[in-house]
Scaffold this active site. Structure first.
Site, PDB file in Angstrom:
ATOM      1  N   CYS B 192       1.116  -1.146  -0.040  1.00 43.92           N
ATOM      2  CA  CYS B 192      -0.050   0.473   0.067  1.00 43.92           C
ATOM      3  C   CYS B 192       0.864   1.389  -0.235  1.00 43.92           C
ATOM      4  CB  CYS B 192      -0.956   0.115   0.973  1.00 43.92           C
ATOM      5  SG  CYS B 192      -1.575  -1.315   1.302  1.00 43.92           S
ATOM      6  N   HIS B 196       1.056   4.522  -2.147  1.00 44.34           N
ATOM      7  CA  HIS B 196       0.705   5.336  -1.110  1.00 44.34           C
ATOM      8  C   HIS B 196       1.387   7.135  -0.450  1.00 44.34           C
ATOM      9  CE1 HIS B 196      -3.523   5.060  -3.094  1.00 44.34           C
ATOM     10  NE2 HIS B 196      -2.930   3.891  -3.286  1.00 44.34           N
ATOM     11  N   ARG B 235     -11.945   0.247  -1.710  1.00 45.12           N
ATOM     12  CA  ARG B 235     -11.045   0.535  -2.212  1.00 45.12           C
ATOM     13  C   ARG B 235      -9.768  -0.562  -1.792  1.00 45.12           C
ATOM     14  NH1 ARG B 235      -8.504   1.210  -6.200  1.00 45.12           N
ATOM     15  NH2 ARG B 235      -7.542   2.954  -6.877  1.00 45.12           N
ATOM     16  N   CYS B 239      -7.293  -2.041  -5.312  1.00 40.93           N
ATOM     17  CA  CYS B 239      -5.676  -1.792  -4.896  1.00 40.93           C
ATOM     18  C   CYS B 239      -4.851  -3.291  -4.873  1.00 40.93           C
ATOM     19  CB  CYS B 239      -5.406  -0.924  -4.063  1.00 40.93           C
ATOM     20  SG  CYS B 239      -5.414   0.574  -3.665  1.00 40.93           S
TER      21      CYS B 239
END
Lengths: 166, 278, 101, 103
Positions: B192, B196, B235, B239
């Site tokens: 992740c 991000h 989401r 992802c």
């Protein structure tokens, strides 16, 4: 919801449906509506310029919509992004500094069908209109304005990239 | 403080574990927010709830235009109706939540000491339904997203406050979420954080990658790509699939813990949901 | 592959399959080898989507009697699963490197 | 779900600005569903706005108008409490209408 036959979307049945439907529609969301549906008017399918919306080239769409070709004019203004955030929702705002505007049309040249939207502008209504359109790919977007019987246009290239973040 | 941690660690942790291994959400928060603030000194903390829109003028302009009449408006209205509707037994969602469910979204996900698990707002809504004899709603989209949109809207502007209590199970959940967030997975070998944190603010093909800081604040949201509403867990699933990793179940411990960690890293930022994204 | 098996393949299978050296038994064996690896990957919460897709393709091919494809896809599924297991093992230590400090 | 039209109309400085969000799939006919089947075209063809019963804008839309269409325009006149009507008809003959008061 009732449906007309898919293969014949313009079947005569839809006129009947239309005739009785104006008052009957559900979901009046805005509170002070109540039974005022007659105030809302009733959009008529019969006035839809279907042929203009079925064309696949700029020239053919213009011919079907207006029967003439426009001249470029800096008095026609269009605001659209250089790069679309998402091709499915591209904000396009148009305006024209021209007298007696009767029609504004927005075309996306490389879309499957060229004509995206067109507006009839009665006297007293501003030429500034914002809406959101779909662009299938990077394309020239053209705004055409009919002013005092003549056509004027402007265009802008809008880049459509594939979204990265599935 | 240190001594208290040490004592607790000795009590609850496996023999041999060091005190320094104990999760420390407060220090993590400082480091996490500090990382972004230092890297993007022009962007104030609260602006991170705007996701990608601090990084691209053009995208920001399009977003502003879209927010003139936000596309989640229908979902919001529908969510309110659903939220206010009475269950067959005469009760309603309001009875399941403090303050009747109004203005509480900033406190979720929440650790439930009874079950020892993290409860997201969506899972709490489903618990409420089950307690009242109704079936669970899908946690990713549809009516659940609409209900969450409404509940979140009543918290708009309130400060996110997901404090991890000093409870070993809560800390373990937090730590599991943290590990999940930073672990690379999938055939593409992305975490992740790869997108991000490390690549935040950069372009991935057409779009700007939203920073993890503040990212949860706008959920649920309307994505133009989806053409409808989606929750945070939707989401997560997206992802995971994108990096070619098999997603977890929407109510899995992995996603609960991930939501817990990720939301707690936005403590102090305002709720900005429901939102709209490309 | 043992010579005796190779002879049996040559006798029993159409050209394509025999070229790949796959039999019903060898395909089934390869699928049986892959499955536990996928279970391990799943238990480590790091299953890859192409792994699952490859095993599915293997099983579909097996049902259709396309043992060469079944065997190749099962082998691919196993290898992908092994890679994902290795990734998960490494990440147990390496994840901390991604934490901003 | 039922058809919905959300309208904000605001009078200021001698003119009225109207914003509307219309719930409609605006299926183009080029998009496939999850099963890989093309979703047939389904889009609003004509949308009409009225002010106290008089037409102030007629929009012709094709399948290239975005899902849940948004439109913003302005006309001269209009005062708080006046009625704004919106009605549409789509390519399947479905219709919807609503009225709202100018704020």
């Amino acid at each position: 919801m009732k449906h007309a036959d898919q293969s014949k979307p313009r079947s005569p049945r839809r006129r009947e449906v239309l005739a009785g439907a104006a008052a009957g529609t559900a979901a009046m969301l805005i509170p002070p509506v109540a039974s005022a549906a007659s105030d809302a008017g009733a959009a008529q399918a019969s006035i839809y310029p279907a042929r203009a919306f079925a064309q696949t080239s700029e020239a053919a769409a213009l011919q079907a919509m207006f029967g003439k070709t426009p001249a470029h004019s800096s008095e026609v203004r269009m605001s659209a992004p250089d790069i679309a955030e998402n091709g499915a929702v591209v904000p396009v705002a148009v305006d024209a500094n021209l007298p007696d505007v009767t029609t504004i049309a927005i075309m996306a040249i490389d879309n499957p069908f060229t004509m995206a939207a067109a507006y009839k502008i009665p006297a007293g209504t501003s030429t500034a209109i914002s809406s959101r359109i779909k662009l299938a790919k990077t394309t020239k977007v053209v705004t055409v304005v009919e002013s005092a019987g003549k056509l004027y246009s402007t265009s802008k290239q809008v880049k459509v990239t594939l979204g990265g973040c599935g | 403080m240190k001594f208290a941690y040490l004592a607790l660690a000795l009590l609850v942790m496996t023999p041999g574990a060091l005190a320094s291994n104990k999760p420390d959400p407060a220090s993590d928060l400082k480091a996490f927010q500090g990382y972004f603030l230092k890297r993007f000194p022009k962007i104030p903390l609260a602006a991170y709830v705007n996701g990608p829109y601090d990084f691209s003028k053009s995208e920001r302009a399009q977003w502003k235009q879209i927010m003139e009449f936000p596309p989640y408006q229908f979902a919001l209205d529908h969510g309110r109706k659903l939220f206010e509707a009475k269950f067959p037994n005469g009760k309603s969602y309001a009875a399941c939540f403090p303050h009747g469910g109004i203005g509480i979204a900033q406190n979720y996900p929440m650790f439930d000491p009874k079950t020892g698990r993290v409860v997201t707002l969506g899972i709490a809504v489903n618990r409420c339904r089950v307690a009242n004899g109704l079936g669970k709603l899908k946690l990713t989209t549809g009516p659940m997203a609409d209900i969450l949109a409404y509940m979140t809207d009543t918290s708009r502007g309130k400060t996110i406050d997901v404090t991890v209590p000093d409870n070993p199970k809560a800390l373990a959940a937090y730590q599991a979420g943290k590990q999940y967030f930073y672990s690379r997975r999938g055939q593409l070998n992305f975490s992740c954080a790869s997108c991000h944190v490390q690549a935040a603010g950069m372009h991935l093909r057409g779009n700007v990658l939203a920073p993890a800081l503040g990212i949860t604040a706008s959920f649920p949201l309307y994505r133009s790509k989806w053409g409808n509403m989606g929750t945070l867990v939707r989401r997560f699933i997206g992802c995971n699939k994108k990096v070619r990793s098999v997603p977890d179940k929407p109510d899995s411990a992995a996603y609960r813990d991930l939501a817990y960690f990720l939301t707690s890293m936005s403590d102090g930022l305002p709720i900005a949901g429901p939102g709209a994204r490309p | 592959m043992k010579p005796i098996v190779a002879i049996l393949i040559a006798l029993a299978l159409p050209a394509a399959a025999s070229a790949a050296g796959a039999t019903k038994a060898s395909a089934a064996r390869e699928i049986a080898l892959a499955k536990p690896k996928l279970r391990v990957a799943a238990s480590m919460n790091d299953q890859w989507t192409p792994t699952v897709a490859a095993l599915k393709q293997a099983e579909t091919a097996e049902r259709k009697g396309d043992f060469a494809t079944a065997q190749a896809k099962a082998m691919r599924a196993r290898k992908l699963a092994e890679l994902s297991i290795a990734q998960a093992m490494q990440q147990k230590k390496l994840w901390v490197n991604e934490v901003p400090r | 779900m039922a058809h919905q039209i959300l309208v904000h109309a605001m009078a200021a400085g001698g003119s009225t600005t109207v914003e509307a969000l219309v719930k409609h799939p605006m299926d183009s006919g080029f998009v496939k569903d999850k099963a890989g089947k093309l979703i047939p075209p389904h889009y609003i063809e004509v949308i009409e706005f009225t002010h106290n019963g008089k037409v102030v804008l007629t929009g012709f839309w094709g399948p290239a108008v975005s899902k849940n269409p948004f439109i913003k325009f302005a006309f001269k006149g209009g005062k708080s409490g006046d009625s704004i009507g919106v009605s549409w008809v789509d390519n399947k003959g479905e219709t919807a209408s609503t009225t709202a008061k100018i704020m």
